[in-house]
Write a protein that holds these residues in place. Structure first.
Motif, short mmCIF file in Angstrom:
data_model
loop_
_atom_site.label_atom_id
_atom_site.label_comp_id
_atom_site.label_asym_id
_atom_site.label_seq_id
_atom_site.Cartn_x
_atom_site.Cartn_y
_atom_site.Cartn_z
N ASN A 221 0.84 -1.19 0.00
CA ASN A 221 0.00 0.00 0.00
C ASN A 221 0.88 1.25 0.00
N ILE A 476 -11.11 1.43 -0.69
CA ILE A 476 -9.94 1.49 -1.57
C ILE A 476 -9.90 0.20 -2.39
N TYR A 477 -9.93 0.37 -3.71
CA TYR A 477 -9.83 -0.77 -4.62
C TYR A 477 -8.51 -0.61 -5.38
N SER A 478 -7.67 -1.63 -5.33
CA SER A 478 -6.35 -1.48 -5.94
C SER A 478 -5.88 -2.76 -6.60
N TYR A 480 -1.98 -4.28 -8.54
CA TYR A 480 -0.58 -3.96 -8.81
C TYR A 480 0.03 -5.01 -9.74
N ARG A 497 1.09 0.51 -9.04
CA ARG A 497 -0.13 0.18 -8.31
C ARG A 497 -1.18 1.23 -8.68
N GLU A 499 -4.97 2.71 -7.77
CA GLU A 499 -5.92 2.69 -6.65
C GLU A 499 -7.06 3.68 -6.90
N TYR A 501 -9.75 5.56 -4.65
CA TYR A 501 -9.96 5.93 -3.25
C TYR A 501 -11.27 6.69 -3.15
#
Length: 804
Positions: A221, A476-478, A480, A497, A499, A501
């Protein structure tokens, strides 16, 4: 040597798992086999899970791990000469040379006895005597030993002895490399409890390692401008029944208890483990502030006494379904209670328009935090090819009740009494999916997805009547991706990455309109690492990452956090995230006496979040301590650290760092008057932790630290220094250790400051820094380590082709 052996054993285990689960060719009469049994040379007991590796011309051919009875069978070998190695953590590696021929296809090695490695076994104790620092590519790993445990009862107290880390003695705010925008993780996971609180609730004896990750890759993160501090709690994984007990008492103005025990049972497909820590004691702070505010010149004295009790428990189980599939579960439970009382005494120079006050207060706090984690890992046939799914749920329920009384200072007559009741309920759910695939011997691909859902509800009751409520929800959707490549002496990793938010906040207060805040941000956070190893003793590492600091619940919560007769502390709901571009260059040199790492870094900070002090517009007689976004700023730094053995009897961990930063923003330069200001500030810190081996079982420690003067736009903080001495003595055939520690020998630690905006003031706060600790640690059980390969996110190892 310990780290190298650990890597070799882990590598051998991975090879063995792959070999055992490869497609088995049909056995024919021309295939060779090797059989045998491995036992402990001293006890003659069979050893399970020993790595048996077969090599030909120094190249890996095949391998297995021994069964519960210590036996092994290796099949499908061609007719040629081989070397068979037996590798096991805590034991010396044994090699056997054999030859498989057409006339002798079956080789029986009968019984192979391997013996313990006394040097390596020192590294697998639950609590070692001396803390060690291991420098990795993107982090420092501090293996917490008895010397650090004995310096304080809580994590907060020992953090000040860790290189590059500082803890504010008044607010318990933690900073890394001179910056408080740092992400604190517990066992690799964020906590719903604020970092300043959780550090006070974790007993020092429950800590195994502290990891400082200053420039994390895209796999992690992106929160925390100065990086990540990961606190790893004890977890034992030795075979059989094992454990340790640690008890200590810290004597200051009052005694404080710091105790913990660890238990583990490992047998067959299951590994059960648990630890419990207790921290109990009374703490006090004293302070004084001289204010020169025009027409309100005063002297304020503060007294705080708190009785704190914290319980922390971690319980978990690992289930080895087979060599390719592992299920794991653990839970952390925190119970914290505090009772406090104190007083603020305000003595004005002129009483013409101001009334001298005394504000006694009483408060009680009850906090319960819990974390549940479940993990499934799948190893595929190809070495290092893995898929891992992890779910983590955390909840924190905090209740605080405070009673304030305002009295006239002269005759103690009552002005008024009021109460504040605050409840904060926080919940967090995190789901990770990670995939690792070594595409070739030198190229590695990593992919991952993460979902984070966090909610916080904060209620304030004034005199038992509802006053206000603040809810803060964010999702939070992420995802990588990183790709690493190794070219001989060069290694490279690049990744990014992405994201989304999404945050929604609602502030409701009696008699006022609702305040709402929404934000939806889509961001990309790239990272890259370049590694060059010209020789075995030299290593260069260059890294870049983009980071973000999203305002925490405490920073945006407009409900008053705490109050005195002249000052209120509260958040700012209008804060926006700050972004940082971080560059870092490190060089590690291995010498005959140890390793030395030096590094430089540069940060470009956008919309920096900083503490500010300004006049309360609704009550000009009081100030508000809050947060604000400043302008874009720059920071530079240099660090040098060493893990050195000067003599056989003398070793030391040394670190020196210096930071230069430019800070600029709009502040209140005089009551009601605001202006844009800019300053340059330089901070310097130094630490040295010496260990002297007087005899085989008797050791002494000498620790010293210096924290230089620091400066912000509104505040100047004076320098601090201290010296500690300690001893430890092994008893009971090395299974027990008695330790004693004298902290702050010259009683020099104090927090002193001055400021001239919005008005001139100076002050200092003192706490129980000078203490004596006496402790005893006992380790029992004779099992040997067989640690499972846990999630790379938890171990916080950068992963890429070539070992970046």
């Amino acid at each position: 040597m310990k780290i190298k052996l650990l890597v070799v054993c882990l590598f051998g285990t991975m090879l063995s798992m792959q070999a055992q689960n490869s497609v088995k060719a049909k056995f024919n009469e021309k295939s060779g086999t090797i059989t045998g049994k491995v036992i402990d040379k001293k006890t003659s007991e069979p050893l399970s899970y020993v790595n048996v590796v077969v090599k030909a011309a120094d190249k890996y051919v095949n391998g297995v791990i021994t069964s519960e009875q210590g036996t092994f069978v290796i099949k499908n070998l061609d007719s040629k000469n081989y070397v068979v190695e037996f590798q096991f953590m805590g034991y010396k590696t044994v090699s056997k040379t054999i030859a498989i021929t057409a006339d002798k296809l079956a080789i029986d090695l009968h019984t192979i006895a391997i013996e313990e490695d006394a040097i390596e076994l020192q590294g697998v104790n639950i609590v070692s005597e001396k803390s060690t620092i291991v420098q990795k590519i993107d982090r420092k790993i501090i293996n917490v030993g008895q010397d650090l445990i004995s310096t304080g009862a809580t994590a907060s107290e020992i953090m000040n002895n860790v290189p590059s880390v500082s803890v504010d003695p008044q607010t318990n705010a933690i900073s890394l490399r001179g910056n408080s925008n740092v992400k604190v993780l517990i066992d690799g996971k964020p906590s719903t409890i604020d970092a300043s609180q959780i550090l006070q609730q974790i007993p020092s004896a429950s800590i195994k390692q502290i990891e400082l990750i200053t420039n994390p890759s895209a796999k992690y993160n992106p929160e925390g401008m100065s990086g990540i501090i990961n606190i790893i709690l004890n977890k034992n994984s030795k075979i059989g029944f094992n454990g340790s007990i640690n008890n200590g008492i810290t004597f200051g103005l009052t005694p404080k208890v710091n105790s913990a025990f660890d238990l583990n049972y490992r047998n067959g497909k299951f590994n059960f483990y648990g630890n419990y820590g207790l921290n109990h004691g009374k703490r006090n702070n004293r302070g004084i502030i001289d204010s020169q505010e025009e027409n309100r010149e005063s002297t304020q004295t503060f007294k705080f006494d708190n009785l704190n009790t914290s319980h922390l428990a971690k319980v978990g189980v690992d289930y080895y379904l087979d060599d390719n599939n592992t299920f794991s579960f653990y839970t952390n439970q925190v119970f914290f209670k505090a009772k406090g009382n104190g007083a603020t005494d305000v003595d004005y120079v002129s009483n013409n328009t101001n009334i001298d006050l005394i504000q006694p207060y009483q408060n009680s706090e009850n906090n319960q935090g819990q974390t549940y984690n479940i993990d499934y890992k799948r190893n595929f046939k190809k070495e290092g090819h893995t898929l891992e799914l992890e779910a983590n749920y955390g909840e924190d329920d905090s209740k605080e009740n405070a009673i304030y009384t305002n009295l006239l200072r002269d005759d103690r007559s009552l002005i008024n009494t009021f109460t504040n009741d605050v409840r904060v309920l926080s919940k967090s759910t995190i789901v990770n999916l990670d995939y690792v695939n070594p595409l070739t011997e030198t190229v590695k691909l990593e992919l991952g997805l993460e979902l984070r859902d966090e909610t916080t509800n904060n209620n304030l009751f004034r005199d038992d009547v509802y006053g206000s409520n603040f809810t803060y929800d964010r999702n939070i959707y992420s995802g990588y991706a990183t790709l690493g490549k190794q070219w001989k002496k060069w290694g490279f990793q690049a990744g990014a990455r992405i994201e989304r938010y999404d945050v929604t906040a609602l502030f409701q207060q009696v008699g006022e309109n609702d305040g709402q805040f929404k934000d939806d941000i889509l961001s990309i956070y790239p990272s890259s690492f370049l590694n060059y190893n010209p020789s075995e003793n030299n290593s260069f590492n260059l890294s870049f990452s983009r980071r973000v600091d999203r305002p925490s619940i405490d920073q945006v919560n407009p409900i008053r956090e705490w109050s005195t007769a002249t000052l209120d502390s509260e958040g700012n709901p209008n804060l926006i995230p700050q972004f940082t571009n971080s560059f870092e260059l490190n060089y590690t040199r291995k010498t005959k006496i140890g390793s030395i790492t030096s590094g430089v870094f540069y940060r470009r900070i956008e919309d920096e979040i900083t503490r500010v002090l300004f006049t309360n517009t609704e009550n000009p007689n009081k100030q508000i301590l809050s947060y604000a976004n400043f302008d874009n700023n720059n920071a530079y730094g240099i660090e040098v650290s060493g893990n050195l053995d000067f003599r056989k009897w003398w070793s030391a961990n040394i670190s020196v760092d210096a930071y230069q930063k430019k800070v600029k923003g709009t502040i209140e330069v005089a009551p009601g008057t605001y202006a844009f200001e800019a300053i340059n500030a330089t901070a310097f810190n130094a630490r040295i932790n010496n260990t002297f081996k007087i005899t085989k079982d008797f050791k002494a420690q000498l620790f010293g630290m210096y924290r230089g003067r620091d400066r912000s736009i509104q505040f100047n903080v004076a320098d601090m220094w201290k010296m500690d001495i300690g001893t430890s003595y092994n008893i009971l055939k090395g299974n027990g250790t008695i330790s004693a520690h004298f902290s702050d020998v010259f009683n020099t630690m104090q927090f002193a400051f001055d400021n001239d905006r919005p008005y001139k003031a100076q002050g200092q706060f003192n706490w129980e820094s000078q203490t004596v600790y006496v402790g005893f640690n006992y380790r029992f059980g004779s099992g040997k380590n067989k640690a499972i390969e846990r999630k790379q996110r938890d171990s916080n190892e950068a992963q890429s082709g070539g070992g970046l």
